[in-house]
Design an enzyme around this catalytic site. Sequence first.
Site, short mmCIF file in Angstrom:
data_model
loop_
_atom_site.label_atom_id
_atom_site.label_comp_id
_atom_site.label_asym_id
_atom_site.label_seq_id
_atom_site.Cartn_x
_atom_site.Cartn_y
_atom_site.Cartn_z
N HIS A 1 0.85 -1.19 0.00
CA HIS A 1 0.00 0.00 0.00
C HIS A 1 0.89 1.24 0.00
O HIS A 1 1.76 1.39 0.85
CB HIS A 1 -0.90 -0.04 1.24
N MET B 1 0.23 11.83 -0.46
CA MET B 1 -0.43 12.95 0.23
C MET B 1 0.08 14.28 -0.33
O MET B 1 1.26 14.40 -0.65
CB MET B 1 -0.11 12.90 1.73
N HIS C 1 -2.84 4.78 -2.99
CA HIS C 1 -3.92 5.51 -2.32
C HIS C 1 -3.64 7.00 -2.45
O HIS C 1 -2.72 7.52 -1.83
CB HIS C 1 -3.95 5.06 -0.85
N MET D 1 -11.92 4.28 4.97
CA MET D 1 -10.93 4.86 5.88
C MET D 1 -11.45 4.69 7.31
O MET D 1 -12.55 5.14 7.63
CB MET D 1 -10.71 6.34 5.58
N ASP E 1 -8.42 0.83 6.04
CA ASP E 1 -7.13 1.51 6.19
C ASP E 1 -7.18 2.46 7.38
O ASP E 1 -7.98 3.40 7.39
CB ASP E 1 -6.85 2.29 4.88
C1 DX5 Z 1 -3.34 7.18 6.55
C2 DX5 Z 1 -2.89 6.24 5.47
C3 DX5 Z 1 -2.65 4.87 5.96
C4 DX5 Z 1 -1.63 4.76 7.07
C5 DX5 Z 1 -2.11 3.66 7.98
O1 DX5 Z 1 -3.81 8.33 6.01
O2 DX5 Z 1 -3.84 6.17 4.42
O3 DX5 Z 1 -2.39 3.96 4.92
O4 DX5 Z 1 -0.33 4.49 6.67
O5 DX5 Z 1 -1.28 3.58 9.05
P1 DX5 Z 1 -1.63 2.78 10.37
O6 DX5 Z 1 -1.86 1.35 9.97
O7 DX5 Z 1 -0.44 2.98 11.23
O8 DX5 Z 1 -2.90 3.40 10.93
ZN ZN Z 2 -3.65 4.55 2.88
#
Ligand code: DX5
Ligand code: ZN
Length: 221
Positions: A40, A44, A73, A144, A178
């Site tokens: 994954h 951002m 993502h 999410m 996620d």
């Molecule tokens: C958050 C991301 C996730 C993040 C999840 O915005 O989309 O993919 O890396 O991390 P954990 O598993 O630590 O919550």
């Molecule tokens: Zn993610």
Amino acid sequence: MIPLPTSTSHWIAPSLLSADFANLADEVRRLEAAKADWLHFDVMDGTFVPNISVGIPVLASLRKVTTLPIDVHLMIVNPDPLLPAFAKAGADTLTVQVEACTHLHRTLNYIRDLGCRAGAALNPHTPIDCLDYVADCLDFVLVMTVNPGFGGQSYIDSCTKKIAAIRKRFPDLPIEVDGGIKNDTIGRAAQAGANIFVSGSGIFAQSDYAQAIAKLRTNAA
Ligand code: DX5
Ligand code: ZN
């Protein structure tokens, strides 16, 4: 295009956001050996989410060192102009946040035209109704379970009923989750009907990735 899980599968997708970015190739080799199903890759933009991560050049480099599917993502506003570059860099899936897309139906079709699997991500507060109108061009949904932007946040439990509602309405649609997916939360998401489990801190905080992934799989089942 890469295969998708069935509605009873439990696939594990480590989130590279928690990896050691100075040793990414090595991290990926360890995840392959640990039997990860997907990688994954979180993108951002500092606008859709209050953080900036990695983008197209890093994805292209990663593509050269792994044959695992790369699940991209996109937590970015107005993703459409960048989709061809992400596809060319080696994305197997492209997931857009529905809140960031004015023409979601068009965007999902565009992703498929580029040869990638199309995913739609819903923030914790976003209702599922929009899925009714894009079901014909959607390969999977990403629920999410934290507000996106950072790894290491806590699972938002009200999202569990959203997973169940999607499973009820779309019996065959793969559901990815996620955010805050760890040994104590993965069972709840799996029980509600999720099939693909993104986990960042839940895996990378452990020294043995194989053991971490195996344990998540056991707890999902
Ligand atoms: C958050 C991301 C996730 C993040 C999840 O915005 O989309 O993919 O890396 O991390 P954990 O598993 O630590 O919550
Ligand atoms: Zn993610």
